[in-house]
Design an enzyme around this catalytic site. Sequence first.
Site, PDB file in Angstrom:
ATOM      1  N   CYS A  88      52.776  43.080  33.360  1.00 20.34           N
ATOM      2  CA  CYS A  88      52.118  41.863  33.823  1.00 20.34           C
ATOM      3  C   CYS A  88      50.641  42.218  33.964  1.00 20.34           C
ATOM      4  O   CYS A  88      50.076  42.846  33.073  1.00 20.34           O
ATOM      5  CB  CYS A  88      52.756  41.325  35.104  1.00 20.34           C
ATOM      6  SG  CYS A  88      53.043  42.543  36.414  1.00 20.34           S
ATOM      7  N   LEU A  89      49.997  41.869  35.068  1.00 21.05           N
ATOM      8  CA  LEU A  89      48.603  42.278  35.240  1.00 21.05           C
ATOM      9  C   LEU A  89      48.514  43.649  35.896  1.00 21.05           C
ATOM     10  O   LEU A  89      47.863  44.555  35.390  1.00 21.05           O
ATOM     11  CB  LEU A  89      47.828  41.231  36.054  1.00 21.05           C
ATOM     12  CG  LEU A  89      47.579  39.894  35.347  1.00 21.05           C
ATOM     13  CD1 LEU A  89      46.737  38.980  36.229  1.00 21.05           C
ATOM     14  CD2 LEU A  89      46.899  40.098  33.993  1.00 21.05           C
TER      15      LEU A  89
END
Length: 209
Positions: A88-89
Site C-alpha cells: 500500500c503506501l
Amino acid sequence: MGNGMNKILTGLFLGNFKDARDVEQLHKNNITHILSIHDSARPMLEGMKYLCIPASDSPSQNLIQHFKDSIAFIHECRLKGEGCLVHCLAGVSRSVTLVVAYVMTVTDFGWEDSLSAVRGARTCANPNMGFQKQLEDFGKCEVHHFRTWLKDTYGESTFHDKDEAKQLLDKHKQQEAAESQNATSSGRQWNSHLTSLSSRSYSNYTTET
C-alpha cells in the site's frame, strides 16, 4: 516502514510504495507480480503483472470484497515459482490486511495468529481497527469456504506455509517477550533511580543531633 520489503512466505512479500518501484529489490526477490492497494493504485513498471485495488485506509473501507481476487492473484504467482509483492503506501494497514487474509486461507491459523506471524516478519504491521474487525469476521464466516475453494481450484498445496507461518509466529512471540523483559528492566532501573534520588533529597534536609 522504510527498511525494504519483507518476506512473509515463499514467494510472498510485503512492502510499501517505495519498494514497489525499487527495481533492484524486485529483481533480487524474483518479483513478477505486484498487488497494489491504495487510493490511486495503478501499474507503474513495465514487465510486471499488476492487480490494482483503489482503497482508502479507512475503518469503513470494505476490503473483504477484494479478498478472493487478491488470494487468487498471490497464489497463482506462487504456483509459478515467482514472487508477489503486496503493498500500500506504508505497508502497515491495507496491504497487511490482504496478506493476513491470505495467510489465514493457506494455513489453519486464526486472524490474530496470522497477524502475529506477519508481524514476525514486518514489525510495523498494524491494520486499522475496522480492517481487524473484517479479518475477525472473515475468520468466523468465510475462511473455511475460501480454503475449500482454493483446494478445489488449485489442488493440494505443495508449499510449507503452515511451518513457515509458525516460525514467524514464534519469532513474534520471542520479540514480544524480549520487549516485555526490556520494559520490566527499564522500569526497575527507573524505580531504583527514583529511590536513590529520594534518599539523597532526604539526606540533604536532615541533620545529625
